[in-house]
Write a protein that holds these residues in place. Structure first.
Motif, short mmCIF file in Angstrom:
data_model
loop_
_atom_site.label_atom_id
_atom_site.label_comp_id
_atom_site.label_asym_id
_atom_site.label_seq_id
_atom_site.Cartn_x
_atom_site.Cartn_y
_atom_site.Cartn_z
N LYS A 95 -6.85 4.58 -6.31
CA LYS A 95 -7.64 5.63 -5.90
C LYS A 95 -8.85 5.49 -5.23
N ALA A 101 -6.24 11.83 0.68
CA ALA A 101 -4.92 12.29 0.40
C ALA A 101 -4.18 12.15 1.88
N SER A 140 1.59 4.23 -3.04
CA SER A 140 1.14 5.49 -2.72
C SER A 140 2.37 6.50 -3.41
N THR A 141 3.72 6.11 -2.98
CA THR A 141 4.64 6.82 -3.85
C THR A 141 4.81 6.79 -5.04
N TRP A 196 -2.69 9.02 3.46
CA TRP A 196 -1.20 8.93 3.11
C TRP A 196 -0.04 9.58 4.18
N ARG A 202 2.42 9.10 -6.81
CA ARG A 202 2.78 10.46 -6.83
C ARG A 202 3.88 10.55 -7.99
N VAL A 222 -8.30 3.51 -1.96
CA VAL A 222 -7.77 4.24 -0.95
C VAL A 222 -9.12 5.16 -0.38
N GLU A 257 0.80 -1.02 0.01
CA GLU A 257 -0.12 -0.02 -0.10
C GLU A 257 1.02 1.46 0.07
N ARG A 258 1.93 1.30 0.76
CA ARG A 258 2.42 2.41 1.03
C ARG A 258 3.60 2.68 -0.29
#
Lengths: 163, 163
Positions: free
Chosen positions: B30, B47, A23-24, B50, A27, B33, A19-20
DNA sequence: TCCAGATGGTTGACGAGTGCAACCAACGAG
DNA sequence: CTCGTTGGTTGCACTCGTCAACCATCTGGA
């Protein structure tokens, strides 16, 4: 590497990492795509780039199909298509089988610009992913596909359960 | 699976697949999350989730550090933090070493809610990723990490080259 | 000691992006 | 023909991130 204990904890850690990391990744990728899009055309919006590559891969399609495949709102697709038409990267022709629908496809200019960037992207990936050998790369891409398909199934199940 | 030809074409295909798969992944994730965030707190913005998980993983940090790690604008972080404070999921205390800075950490409620969802998420992943065994999962997560680190290096190089 | 520049953080303005819902036009089954 | 469905467009609201201006504080050097 694996301790073969195969207990809950291992799995929790893996999923949390997943998951982490994702997320990065999101971006970072957003920036990369924005750059790639502007290479195709200075005024090309990043999100519209996906529609462009989707049509490059799948050929002529109607907007609804694109929206369905990309899991995007049809309103969003409509706007992006308008944008792409304005830039001259897309062609739109009436669907002979359905008076309501229109078929979208890359314009000549769109195809040319996209393939030019294809080459550039390959160079970029080669540079960035130089340390990955072909099997590793293929394995990673395969895992991603599998993960996507898994998510897709989960979504389908959920949608079916929800009237 | 691999033809061992190892030519340009293979690699181009792989990278193109990578790009496309990542794009659909982003959109799917998306949604996931957003759902996860609302489980933690009905009013929690996706957002901000995170930032919450980042602090859960890294402990007490100042906002600038969070922004740096997450590659987010400090303005965005500031807003999200304010949001999280309003929801009572975060604690903020002055940094004893620097009068300007404040240290952010999970509040008791935030930690509790997050760990409750941790459990739920594990269940969700177990359900969705049931067909993946531990090694596959770990391998995929590892590939993602590696990919992220690769992108990070590429970014660092680029930033360094650009005054 | 004091000043200039760097840094932590907040805020406002702005644009990109998306979902939702209302709407029109065209299809298709009864 | 009529009604429900579907393709597509548009307006509205909201999330999100970036940029830039701004204030407070820290820090190094004259």
């Amino acid at each position: 590497m694996s301790t073969r204990t195969s207990d809950r904890t291992d799995r929790t850690t893996a999923t949390r990492t997943l998951e982490r990391e994702l997320s990065t990744l999101i971006r970072r990728l957003k920036r990369v795509v924005a750059e790639r899009a502007s290479e195709v055309h200075p005024d090309l919006q990043p999100a519209a780039y996906w529609i462009l590559t989707h049509l490059e891969h799948h050929g002529s399609q109607r907007a609804a199909t694109v929206a369905d495949h990309l899991e995007l709102d049809k309103g969003a697709v409509s706007r992006h298509v308008q944008h792409l038409l304005d830039l001259g990267l897309l062609d739109r022709s009436p669907d002979p089988d359905d008076g309501r629908a229109t078929l979208l496809s890359l314009s000549e200019d769109g195809a040319r610009r996209l393939s030019a960037v294809d080459e550039h992207r390959r160079q970029w990936f080669d540079e960035v992913l130089g340390s990955w050998d072909d099997d590793e790369l293929a394995g990673f891409a395969g895992d991603l596909s599998r993960y996507n398909r898994t998510l897709e199934q989960a979504r389908a199940v959920r949608d079916a359960a929800r009237p």
